[in-house]
Design an enzyme around this catalytic site. Structure first.
Site, PDB file in Angstrom:
ATOM      1  N   ASP A   1     -11.279 -28.140  22.702  1.00  0.00           N
ATOM      2  CA  ASP A   1     -10.345 -28.268  21.579  1.00  0.00           C
ATOM      3  C   ASP A   1     -11.109 -28.702  20.343  1.00  0.00           C
ATOM      4  OD1 ASP A   1      -8.080 -28.475  20.053  1.00  0.00           O
ATOM      5  OD2 ASP A   1      -7.370 -30.325  20.955  1.00  0.00           O
TER       6      ASP A   1
ATOM      7  N   GLU B   1      -8.057 -29.827  11.448  1.00  0.00           N
ATOM      8  CA  GLU B   1      -6.831 -29.358  12.105  1.00  0.00           C
ATOM      9  C   GLU B   1      -6.145 -30.489  12.839  1.00  0.00           C
ATOM     10  OE1 GLU B   1      -4.310 -28.062  15.448  1.00  0.00           O
ATOM     11  OE2 GLU B   1      -6.201 -29.187  15.523  1.00  0.00           O
ATOM     12  N   GLU B   2      -6.924 -31.353  13.471  1.00  0.00           N
ATOM     13  CA  GLU B   2      -6.341 -32.415  14.283  1.00  0.00           C
ATOM     14  C   GLU B   2      -5.511 -33.390  13.457  1.00  0.00           C
ATOM     15  OE1 GLU B   2      -6.189 -32.208  17.282  1.00  0.00           O
ATOM     16  OE2 GLU B   2      -7.978 -31.257  18.133  1.00  0.00           O
TER      17      GLU B   2
ATOM     18  N   HIS C   1     -10.590 -24.045  14.943  1.00  0.00           N
ATOM     19  CA  HIS C   1     -10.976 -25.200  14.127  1.00  0.00           C
ATOM     20  C   HIS C   1     -12.229 -25.871  14.664  1.00  0.00           C
ATOM     21  CE1 HIS C   1      -9.367 -28.551  16.689  1.00  0.00           C
ATOM     22  NE2 HIS C   1      -8.392 -27.707  17.005  1.00  0.00           N
TER      23      HIS C   1
END
Length: 452
Positions: free
Chosen positions: A313, A347-348, A301
């Site tokens: 991330d 995504e988060e 992502h």
């Protein structure tokens, strides 16, 4: 989300050796037998011999990645993006700029069918935020509001604190929580267990009448570093402000409470939610030579939280997924099935972009041979996680044996992830990278479905 070893170029390049090629050998998607006596079936020995035939291809990818011109390439690409764009929060201009840059880069890399697929994503901004302990002493606390949290009134919320270590304790002490700020000091055993407090802490506190909740950061180690992440409200339950605090402050307030101290905190949060924003999933391919309608999907992502660069991330996962296609292209290989890269958005916020991708493409799920994601950190790997039939696992173990030269051969269970879980119900096999000592992951290069 992950604290760990320094990300180095060489470490990152070790993450580029995962195989999706086995999918042209067996019907993984339906969970049917992979070998047998039927006219279209092949014996396990025949499949094993074909896998071994790709040993030279595996070595060529290893050599190009570790020793050749591709050494450090994905690291350098990622460094340029995060240095140029920075954090990429859902709904932000930074995220949309990153998507534009990636579309240009994928086209410049000579990949095929590069395009953007529109999605609607949440737009939340944290605003100014602070927390100050007023009693039993003055102490300014480091906090990070949780995604989708509401804000406080402009004057903030000033209230006594109730410290609990679990949801069960909160239920037992429910009457004591009314009109207070609940502080969760849950012990860290593993991420899956601890993250429930971040996800559900505000709802459970609101059910017993709390005014706000503060959650011990979901981390095994802290250097006075609060973490952020998404949290979820529940229909019919009042929404209250919620944020993460440091492990140190959660422990300190727990000690104070055990001594009978009265703890008072003033919490101010300027968080706001806006109407959903327009965004995109970013897609690129290498078209299959023999079965172009069938898809092997690799992904990571592109969005991140707003308090860092999003390098780990999940910039790392996104860029090593891109690198997989670059390696195949550089070696002049053509996969038998279409190798598709998807860089997810939002995504988060709970896999928003990947959910909408699934809704758009699920009618063709039978054409998806394998779906893969990298979103557990880019560290030195030792294998991969796989979800599929037992017989498919045996084949995957043979494929992974090609990585013996770099000692990355494990095939573990539970190959899932936020952005690929939608496909499990359709029986599509899933890989979610491999493990090292910190439960981080490996990604992929397509080794055995390639034609020279």
């Amino acid at each position: 989300m992950i604290l760990g070893r320094k990300l180095t170029g060489k470490t990152m390049k070790f993450l580029l050796f995962m195989f999706v090629g086995v999918v042209h050998l067996l019907p993984l998607a339906s969970g049917k037998a992979i070998y047998g006596n039927g006219p279209s079936q092949r014996t396990f020995q025949e499949i094993k011999e074909e896998i071994a035939h790709y040993g030279d291809v595996a070595k060529s990818i290893i050599n190009l990645t570790v020793y050749g011109k591709a050494q450090n390439r994905s690291y350098e690409r990622l460094a340029l993006l995060v240095d140029t764009v920075g954090p990429r929060l859902s709904g932000s201009k930074n995220l949309e700029r990153a998507i534009e840059i990636m579309q240009q880069n994928l086209k410049g890399d000579g990949l095929e069918n590069v395009h953007l697929e529109p999605v609607k994503i949440p737009h939340w901004e944290r605003g100014e935020e602070s927390a100050v302990m007023l009693e039993p002493r003055i102490h300014k606390m480091a906090i990070l509001g949780l995604g989708s949290s509401i804000g406080t009134p402009p004057e903030g919320i000033t209230a006594e604190v109730l410290v609990v270590t679990s949801f069960d304790e909160l239920q037992r002490r429910g009457p004591d929580a009314e009109g207070k700020i609940v502080v969760y000091n849950q012990p860290y055993t593993n991420y899956s267990a601890a993250v429930q407090y971040r996800m559900e802490g505000a709802v459970e506190a609101a059910k017993v009448g709390a005014l706000a909740s503060l959650i011990r950061s979901v981390a095994s180690f802290s250097i006075y570093s609060p973490h952020t992440g998404i949290q979820e409200y529940q229909k019919g339950v009042p929404k209250i402000p919620t944020a993460c605090i440091t492990v140190e402050d959660a422990e300190m307030m727990s000690r104070m409470a055990s001594r009978g101290n009265r703890i008072v905190v003033q919490l101010k949060m300027g968080a706001k939610s806006y109407p959903d924003a327009d965004s995109f999933n970013t897609v690129a391919e290498i078209t299959g030579s023999k079965y172009p309608e069938q898809v092997v999907l690799v992904s990571g992502h592109l969005d991140s939280w707003d308090v860092g660069q999003g390098a780990m991330d999940d910039g790392g996962g996104a860029f090593i997924s891109w690198e997989a296609l670059s390696l195949i292209k550089d070696l002049g290989l053509r996969p038998k099935r279409t190798l598709r890269l998807v860089l997810w958005t939002a995504e988060e916020q709970g896999g928003v972009g990947s959910s909408q991708y699934y809704q758009l493409h699920k009618a063709n799920s039978s054409n998806y041979s394998l779906v893969m994601e990298s979103d557990l950190g880019t560290f030195l790997p030792s294998g991969l996680k796989f979800t599929g039939s037992d017989k498919a696992r045996v084949i995957m173990e043979e494929v992974m044996s090609l990585l013996q030269p770099i000692n990355i051969t494990q095939v573990l269970k539970a190959g899932d992830g936020t952005d690929i879980n939608f496909w499990i119900q359709d029986g599509v096999p899933e890989l979610s990278s491999g493990l090292c000592v910190c439960d981080c992951d490996l990604t992929w290069a397509d080794l055995t479905i390639c034609d020279p």
